[in-house]
Scaffold this active site. Structure first.
Site, PDB file in Angstrom:
ATOM      1  CD  GLU A  71      -1.333   0.228   3.608  1.00 34.70           C
ATOM      2  OE1 GLU A  71      -2.549  -0.381   3.562  1.00 34.70           O
ATOM      3  OE2 GLU A  71      -1.182   0.624   4.827  1.00 34.70           O
ATOM      4  CE  LYS A  83      -1.237   6.258   6.731  1.00 36.08           C
ATOM      5  NZ  LYS A  83      -0.732   5.837   7.971  1.00 36.08           N
TER       6      LYS A  83
END
Length: 161
Positions: A71, A83
């Protein structure tokens, strides 16, 4: 097919403390330590916790879903406490998804409390059949719960001193 699932959880700690845990690399280290039944390893592949950082998550054998994924932190807004991370290799992309993005938002609720809003955005090719259980927010909600418990424990320890 595009979709999203959401979850909210009150954290009972100030938003700044929650952001310190969830806004960078700390949550990855925490889940590796406190969730060995789910996460075998969380490795920093590239970066320092800012935008562009890549983590490799290796799941414990036997956990349903992918065995590992990479990721990438694609957005970090410390001012708004948002985020976003996106799967860029393996994992859900190998299971028929063309997009799998997680958005974490720490919302200030008061001086001593905050809310963690989590959203999973996903896209699947129309012709693909995807296991519906992979679209559950529950695994992410469990991570947020582990983070919440850690924050509360840490705060109690500091106040006891």
């Amino acid at each position: 097919m595009f979709g999203e699932v959401e979850h909210e959880l009150e954290l009972h700690v100030p938003a700044s403390e929650a952001w310190d845990l969830f806004g960078g690399l700390a949550i990855g280290k925490l889940v590796e330590k406190e969730m060995p039944e789910k996460f075998q390893k969380v490795e920093l592949i590239e970066g320092d916790g800012g935008v562009g950082t890549i983590l490799k998550l290796t799941f414990t054998p036997g956990v349903p879903g992918p065995t590992s994924l990479n990721e990438k932190f694609i957005k970090i807004d410390a001012e708004k406490r948002i985020k976003e991370v996106e799967v860029v290799e393996g994992g859900y992309l190998d299971l028929g998804f063309t997009l799998y993005r997680i958005r974490l938002e720490v919302i200030e609720k008061g001086e001593e409390s905050s809310i963690m809003k989590t959203t999973i955005e996903y896209e699947v090719k129309e012709e693909e059949e995807v296991d519906a259980s992979l679209l559950s927010i529950k695994p992410l909600a469990n991570i947020i719960e582990v983070g919440k418990n850690y924050l509360i424990r840490t705060r109690a320890t500091k106040e006891a001193k």
